[in-house]
Design an enzyme around this catalytic site. Structure first.
Site, PDB file in Angstrom:
ATOM      1  N   GLY A  44      -8.315  -0.353  14.888  1.00  0.00           N
ATOM      2  CA  GLY A  44      -8.724  -1.692  15.285  1.00  0.00           C
ATOM      3  C   GLY A  44      -8.501  -2.660  14.130  1.00  0.00           C
ATOM      4  O   GLY A  44      -7.355  -2.935  13.794  1.00  0.00           O
ATOM      5  N   SER A 111      -4.046   3.550  10.967  1.00  0.00           N
ATOM      6  CA  SER A 111      -3.977   2.112  11.193  1.00  0.00           C
ATOM      7  C   SER A 111      -5.155   1.447  10.470  1.00  0.00           C
ATOM      8  O   SER A 111      -5.308   1.627   9.268  1.00  0.00           O
ATOM      9  CB  SER A 111      -3.952   1.818  12.695  1.00  0.00           C
ATOM     10  OG  SER A 111      -3.637   0.485  12.964  1.00  0.00           O
ATOM     11  N   TRP A 112      -6.007   0.686  11.178  1.00  0.00           N
ATOM     12  CA  TRP A 112      -7.196   0.152  10.523  1.00  0.00           C
ATOM     13  C   TRP A 112      -8.040   1.279   9.927  1.00  0.00           C
ATOM     14  O   TRP A 112      -8.687   1.110   8.888  1.00  0.00           O
ATOM     15  CB  TRP A 112      -8.039  -0.665  11.495  1.00  0.00           C
ATOM     16  CG  TRP A 112      -9.453  -0.845  11.028  1.00  0.00           C
ATOM     17  CD1 TRP A 112     -10.570  -0.222  11.510  1.00  0.00           C
ATOM     18  CD2 TRP A 112      -9.904  -1.659   9.931  1.00  0.00           C
ATOM     19  NE1 TRP A 112     -11.687  -0.606  10.798  1.00  0.00           N
ATOM     20  CE2 TRP A 112     -11.303  -1.484   9.822  1.00  0.00           C
ATOM     21  CE3 TRP A 112      -9.268  -2.521   9.042  1.00  0.00           C
ATOM     22  CZ2 TRP A 112     -12.072  -2.140   8.867  1.00  0.00           C
ATOM     23  CZ3 TRP A 112     -10.040  -3.173   8.076  1.00  0.00           C
ATOM     24  CH2 TRP A 112     -11.421  -2.980   7.995  1.00  0.00           C
ATOM     25  N   ASP A 266       7.472   2.097  13.303  1.00  0.00           N
ATOM     26  CA  ASP A 266       6.149   1.500  13.498  1.00  0.00           C
ATOM     27  C   ASP A 266       6.286  -0.016  13.334  1.00  0.00           C
ATOM     28  O   ASP A 266       6.565  -0.511  12.242  1.00  0.00           O
ATOM     29  CB  ASP A 266       5.186   2.078  12.456  1.00  0.00           C
ATOM     30  CG  ASP A 266       3.739   1.645  12.661  1.00  0.00           C
ATOM     31  OD1 ASP A 266       3.519   0.590  13.294  1.00  0.00           O
ATOM     32  OD2 ASP A 266       2.852   2.351  12.162  1.00  0.00           O
ATOM     33  N   HIS A 299       3.979   3.443  16.248  1.00  0.00           N
ATOM     34  CA  HIS A 299       2.690   3.320  15.551  1.00  0.00           C
ATOM     35  C   HIS A 299       1.603   4.253  16.080  1.00  0.00           C
ATOM     36  O   HIS A 299       0.790   4.757  15.311  1.00  0.00           O
ATOM     37  CB  HIS A 299       2.195   1.871  15.683  1.00  0.00           C
ATOM     38  CG  HIS A 299       0.858   1.622  15.052  1.00  0.00           C
ATOM     39  ND1 HIS A 299       0.653   1.655  13.690  1.00  0.00           N
ATOM     40  CD2 HIS A 299      -0.364   1.353  15.605  1.00  0.00           C
ATOM     41  CE1 HIS A 299      -0.621   1.406  13.423  1.00  0.00           C
ATOM     42  NE2 HIS A 299      -1.261   1.224  14.561  1.00  0.00           N
TER      43      HIS A 299
END
Length: 322
Positions: A44, A111-112, A266, A299
């Protein structure tokens, strides 16, 4: 390469109060109760955990811990941006570790989740046994502008158009700021439309091949609002870090065993960032760090080859003892 583990049940779950009467985070405690602790950090910011997230970890070896970050999933209050910053989340991780009587753990995030892994491990390296990270995102302005302003739109112009169309032409010079105004505004209808547009743009670009089912996640207004509102809140505030901080302070974790998994194509978190992190960690000269690039994925952690690489990474870390 190994597939994800078959589905298995949660051993214990609960809520932990982490701020003065405001935020309560939902957590799950899974796998072997006496196993090596491993913490899963979701993406996120604003995403939330899914049942499949625990399936990267062998339940006969690992005690896997997962939680919904502030405002996400089953945590409350939903979609809240009050007292919700990178450093609040880092404090929440420490509070959860203490609550569960865990001395040290492996930290796993994509990711986050990789951003938060870096922020936590650079502040508390003594609490980390090792790190597994995917799709590296360090919240630098250039990374944000590539995806939300100009760059990724050249590869996905058809999906960028509806995202752009939500904002009047005169405000498009800073799309994140323009979305923030609407995602935090009083017009509920506009807030939900903007949340859907923001979330659809990200979901459309997350896999190498556009997946309509993945895009459809944005049709859930509750999920889309939490995802877009919290994510945008973090981004317009630069994560409450100086630009480039996480890469600059990578020297603090160079001694830890680290595996980085990156999709060559990605678009959300381009490989340049993971490569720069790898070099900051010492690159080929540091035997503690391994950089794995997968040539035919994007991604998402839910592409099969990415799932397999993450399972393999966790399996290889079985040699690490708590």
């Amino acid at each position: 390469m190994a597939p994800i583990y078959p589905a298995f049940a949660v051993n214990n779950s609960g809520h932990l109060q982490v701020s003065d009467g405001l935020h309560s985070i939902y957590y799950e405690d899974c796998g072997r109760s006496t196993g090596t602790p491993i913490l899963f950090l979701h993406g996120g910011p604003g995403g939330g955990i899914e049942d499949s997230d625990r399936q990267y970890f062998d339940p006969s070896h690992y005690r896997s811990i997962l939680f919904d970050q502030r405002g996400c999933g089953k945590s409350s209050p939903p979609a809240s941006i009050e007292d919700n910053t990178t450093w609040h989340l880092v404090s929440d991780i420490e509070a959860l570790r203490e609550h569960l009587n865990i001395e040290k753990w492996i930290v796993f995030g994509g990711s986050w989740g990789s951003t938060l892994t870096l922020a936590y491990s650079e502040k508390y390296p003594e609490r980390c046994l090792g790190l597994i990270m995917r799709g590296i995102f360090t919240l630098r302005r250039e990374e944000l502008e590539w995806f939300y302003q100009k760059g990724a739109d050249m590869l996905f112009p058809d999906y960028f158009e509806p995202y752009k169309a939500m904002i009047p032409a005169e405000e498009r010079g800073d799309m994140m700021k323009a979305y923030y105004k609407r995602l935090t505004g009083d017009n509920e209808e506009l807030r939900l439309k903007c949340a859907s547009a923001w979330s659809t743009w990200e979901n459309a670009t997350s896999k190498l091949v556009v997946d309509p089912a993945y895009i459809a996640k944005a049709d859930d207004p509750k999920w889309a609002l939490a995802f877009a509102r919290i994510e945008n809140h973090f981004f317009v505030n630069g994560g409450w870090m100086r630009d480039g901080q996480l890469i600059e302070e990578a020297y603090k974790i160079k001694h830890l065993p680290i595996i980085i998994v990156q999709g060559r194509y990605d678009v959300v978190c381009p490989a340049k960032t993971s490569w720069e992190l790898y070099k900051a960690l010492g690159g080929k000269e540091n035997n503690n760090v391994e950089y794995i690039i997968i040539d035919d994925v994007g991604h998402s952690a839910h592409e099969v080859k990415v799932e397999q690489a993450l399972v393999d990474a966790a399996d290889r870390f079985k040699s690490i003892k708590a």
